[in-house]
Design a protein around this motif. Sequence first.
Motif, PDB file in Angstrom:
ATOM      1  N   GLU A  91     -18.914   6.703   0.930  1.00  0.00           N
ATOM      2  CA  GLU A  91     -17.545   6.226   1.130  1.00  0.00           C
ATOM      3  C   GLU A  91     -17.346   5.966   2.502  1.00  0.00           C
ATOM      4  O   GLU A  91     -16.522   5.293   2.561  1.00  0.00           O
ATOM      5  N   ALA A  92     -17.668   6.696   3.457  1.00  0.00           N
ATOM      6  CA  ALA A  92     -17.918   6.478   4.937  1.00  0.00           C
ATOM      7  C   ALA A  92     -18.277   4.922   5.390  1.00  0.00           C
ATOM      8  O   ALA A  92     -17.849   4.194   5.649  1.00  0.00           O
ATOM      9  N   ARG A  93     -19.340   4.740   4.718  1.00  0.00           N
ATOM     10  CA  ARG A  93     -20.345   3.338   4.760  1.00  0.00           C
ATOM     11  C   ARG A  93     -19.402   2.299   4.433  1.00  0.00           C
ATOM     12  O   ARG A  93     -19.127   1.130   4.835  1.00  0.00           O
ATOM     13  N   LEU A  94     -18.637   2.359   2.934  1.00  0.00           N
ATOM     14  CA  LEU A  94     -17.900   1.511   2.488  1.00  0.00           C
ATOM     15  C   LEU A  94     -16.772   1.094   3.318  1.00  0.00           C
ATOM     16  O   LEU A  94     -16.149   0.096   3.598  1.00  0.00           O
ATOM     17  N   TYR A  95     -16.216   2.095   3.934  1.00  0.00           N
ATOM     18  CA  TYR A  95     -14.975   2.053   4.557  1.00  0.00           C
ATOM     19  C   TYR A  95     -15.028   1.296   6.059  1.00  0.00           C
ATOM     20  O   TYR A  95     -14.438   0.432   6.356  1.00  0.00           O
ATOM     21  N   ILE A 120     -15.012   4.779  16.515  1.00  0.00           N
ATOM     22  CA  ILE A 120     -16.417   4.079  15.803  1.00  0.00           C
ATOM     23  C   ILE A 120     -16.046   2.631  16.329  1.00  0.00           C
ATOM     24  O   ILE A 120     -14.890   2.095  15.735  1.00  0.00           O
ATOM     25  N   GLU A 121     -16.755   2.093  17.169  1.00  0.00           N
ATOM     26  CA  GLU A 121     -16.439   0.826  17.785  1.00  0.00           C
ATOM     27  C   GLU A 121     -16.727  -0.242  16.750  1.00  0.00           C
ATOM     28  O   GLU A 121     -17.608  -0.226  16.126  1.00  0.00           O
ATOM     29  N   PRO A 122     -16.299  -1.562  17.154  1.00  0.00           N
ATOM     30  CA  PRO A 122     -16.716  -2.755  16.128  1.00  0.00           C
ATOM     31  C   PRO A 122     -18.043  -2.989  16.367  1.00  0.00           C
ATOM     32  O   PRO A 122     -18.538  -2.603  17.616  1.00  0.00           O
ATOM     33  N   GLY A 123     -18.888  -3.605  15.600  1.00  0.00           N
ATOM     34  CA  GLY A 123     -20.120  -3.768  15.816  1.00  0.00           C
ATOM     35  C   GLY A 123     -20.859  -4.037  14.520  1.00  0.00           C
ATOM     36  O   GLY A 123     -20.318  -3.933  13.363  1.00  0.00           O
ATOM     37  N   PRO A 124     -22.296  -4.119  14.489  1.00  0.00           N
ATOM     38  CA  PRO A 124     -23.045  -4.326  13.204  1.00  0.00           C
ATOM     39  C   PRO A 124     -22.758  -3.115  12.484  1.00  0.00           C
ATOM     40  O   PRO A 124     -22.855  -1.807  13.176  1.00  0.00           O
ATOM     41  N   LEU A 125     -22.745  -3.080  11.210  1.00  0.00           N
ATOM     42  CA  LEU A 125     -22.840  -2.129  10.369  1.00  0.00           C
ATOM     43  C   LEU A 125     -23.786  -0.913  10.382  1.00  0.00           C
ATOM     44  O   LEU A 125     -23.208   0.360  10.699  1.00  0.00           O
ATOM     45  N   LEU A 134     -17.674  -0.799   6.036  1.00  0.00           N
ATOM     46  CA  LEU A 134     -17.641  -2.277   5.731  1.00  0.00           C
ATOM     47  C   LEU A 134     -16.540  -2.897   5.556  1.00  0.00           C
ATOM     48  O   LEU A 134     -16.325  -4.099   6.169  1.00  0.00           O
ATOM     49  N   GLN A 135     -15.484  -2.520   4.936  1.00  0.00           N
ATOM     50  CA  GLN A 135     -14.375  -2.959   4.684  1.00  0.00           C
ATOM     51  C   GLN A 135     -13.524  -3.294   5.889  1.00  0.00           C
ATOM     52  O   GLN A 135     -12.642  -4.315   5.937  1.00  0.00           O
ATOM     53  N   TYR A 136     -13.671  -2.449   6.802  1.00  0.00           N
ATOM     54  CA  TYR A 136     -12.774  -2.479   7.950  1.00  0.00           C
ATOM     55  C   TYR A 136     -13.558  -2.358   9.204  1.00  0.00           C
ATOM     56  O   TYR A 136     -14.245  -1.522   9.730  1.00  0.00           O
ATOM     57  N   PRO A 137     -13.799  -3.826   9.896  1.00  0.00           N
ATOM     58  CA  PRO A 137     -14.745  -4.018  10.997  1.00  0.00           C
ATOM     59  C   PRO A 137     -14.285  -3.660  12.251  1.00  0.00           C
ATOM     60  O   PRO A 137     -14.843  -3.726  13.355  1.00  0.00           O
ATOM     61  N   HIS A 138     -12.954  -3.345  12.355  1.00  0.00           N
ATOM     62  CA  HIS A 138     -12.322  -3.171  13.822  1.00  0.00           C
ATOM     63  C   HIS A 138     -12.564  -1.598  14.062  1.00  0.00           C
ATOM     64  O   HIS A 138     -13.295  -0.752  13.416  1.00  0.00           O
ATOM     65  N   ARG A 139     -11.960  -1.315  15.317  1.00  0.00           N
ATOM     66  CA  ARG A 139     -12.167   0.050  15.664  1.00  0.00           C
ATOM     67  C   ARG A 139     -11.411   1.130  14.810  1.00  0.00           C
ATOM     68  O   ARG A 139     -10.494   1.206  14.283  1.00  0.00           O
ATOM     69  N   GLU A 145     -24.979   0.091  13.229  1.00  0.00           N
ATOM     70  CA  GLU A 145     -24.707   0.662  14.514  1.00  0.00           C
ATOM     71  C   GLU A 145     -23.577   1.736  14.286  1.00  0.00           C
ATOM     72  O   GLU A 145     -23.344   2.747  14.850  1.00  0.00           O
ATOM     73  N   ARG A 146     -22.707   1.113  13.569  1.00  0.00           N
ATOM     74  CA  ARG A 146     -21.178   1.689  13.282  1.00  0.00           C
ATOM     75  C   ARG A 146     -21.586   2.979  12.611  1.00  0.00           C
ATOM     76  O   ARG A 146     -21.255   4.323  12.478  1.00  0.00           O
ATOM     77  N   VAL A 147     -22.452   2.767  11.378  1.00  0.00           N
ATOM     78  CA  VAL A 147     -22.803   4.209  10.615  1.00  0.00           C
ATOM     79  C   VAL A 147     -23.464   5.119  11.263  1.00  0.00           C
ATOM     80  O   VAL A 147     -23.294   6.513  11.142  1.00  0.00           O
ATOM     81  N   SER A 148     -24.313   4.777  12.404  1.00  0.00           N
ATOM     82  CA  SER A 148     -25.286   5.453  13.246  1.00  0.00           C
ATOM     83  C   SER A 148     -24.109   6.506  14.203  1.00  0.00           C
ATOM     84  O   SER A 148     -24.155   7.315  14.488  1.00  0.00           O
ATOM     85  N   SER A 149     -23.209   5.723  14.576  1.00  0.00           N
ATOM     86  CA  SER A 149     -22.026   6.179  15.489  1.00  0.00           C
ATOM     87  C   SER A 149     -21.277   7.389  14.680  1.00  0.00           C
ATOM     88  O   SER A 149     -21.091   8.188  15.146  1.00  0.00           O
ATOM     89  N   PHE A 150     -20.982   6.820  13.626  1.00  0.00           N
ATOM     90  CA  PHE A 150     -20.187   7.667  12.519  1.00  0.00           C
ATOM     91  C   PHE A 150     -20.866   9.117  12.670  1.00  0.00           C
ATOM     92  O   PHE A 150     -20.588  10.356  12.656  1.00  0.00           O
TER      93      PHE A 150
END
Length: 344
Positions: free
Chosen positions: A117-121, A71-76, A123-128, A78-83
């Motif tokens: 839980e995935a969304r919170l994680y 899951i690459e860095p970026g807006p939350l 959010l807490q860790y914005p890196h890859r 987009e990251r949730v969608s990628s997950f």
Amino acid sequence: MTRWRRWEFWPTWAVYPPVIAWIGWQAFRHGGFRAITAANPGLENGGLVAESKHQIQSLLPSPWALASRTIEPGPLRERVSSFGRAMEGEAWTYPIVLKPDVGQRGSGVRKITSDAEARLYLLQYPHRVVAQAWDPGPFEAGLFYARHPDAQYGRIISITHKVFPIVEGDGRATLSQLIEAHPRFYLQAETFRRRHAGQLSRILTCGERFQLAEVGNHCQGTMFLDGRQLWTPALERRVDDIARAVPGFFIGRFDVRYGDVEQFKAGNDLRVVELNGVTAEPTDIYDPQRSLRSAYAALFDQWRRIFEIGSANLRRGHAGASAFELARLGISHLVDARAFPPSS
């Protein structure tokens, strides 16, 4: 005071000065530090620092490795969608594992059981982040492996049997009290309190078992024992087959899960959670029965092998990273590590 009598709980800065001196001596003998990153030319920086866990996992033969996605860095959003796409693409169901792509000593590894839980994680860790299938085990082991480039086959140098921390309720004590009363767990009480902050006041019923850690890492609360009784020729052959299938890999540790002891010893039941490079330790050194002297013997042996393997690879034309590049990566990694979320 008790912590200082049990060296397995000492901080790295208290244990490693003799090892650093030994590494310096090996560098002098072998023409510099470049040999370290040449030990595993197929892994980024030899697996010394800042290597991508997902990239290494992708090199492993699929029948023996747990699948992972990044899951690459970026807006939350987009990251949730990628997950979500990763979950769908791999046909995963909860639980799954999320962890930093360049983690360290198990930091930031979480067992995730829901979308929330995935969304919170994320959010807490914005890196890859690496998303990985969860393997129920219930057993986990660390297999330290080495093969000299001149040798046809490699060896398992050590095996660590990992024992996850569990407390049992008596119907009276809270989870916090059970941790404090335990002859071992109180030494890592701060880690457990941080992880289970919302349940510390809960009273466990009589006989109720509560697992304090699900990540097989000593720093996160798991006990490491000498697992040499698990060694068999069949297991060693299987691990050697897996290792030789990874291009440019010669020394490091496989962290594996398995469900049946006899099938594991037969080399038929194991799933690789992670493959770690040159800075991976032979973690059986943290067995409470092992002395600090025996730990140093194992660590000195590890680094002697690293330099011998790296020097052989340099002679074959592999180029190691410069000291400047390693220093830059190390500083960058330490900065990123401060943002790791709590582990499971």
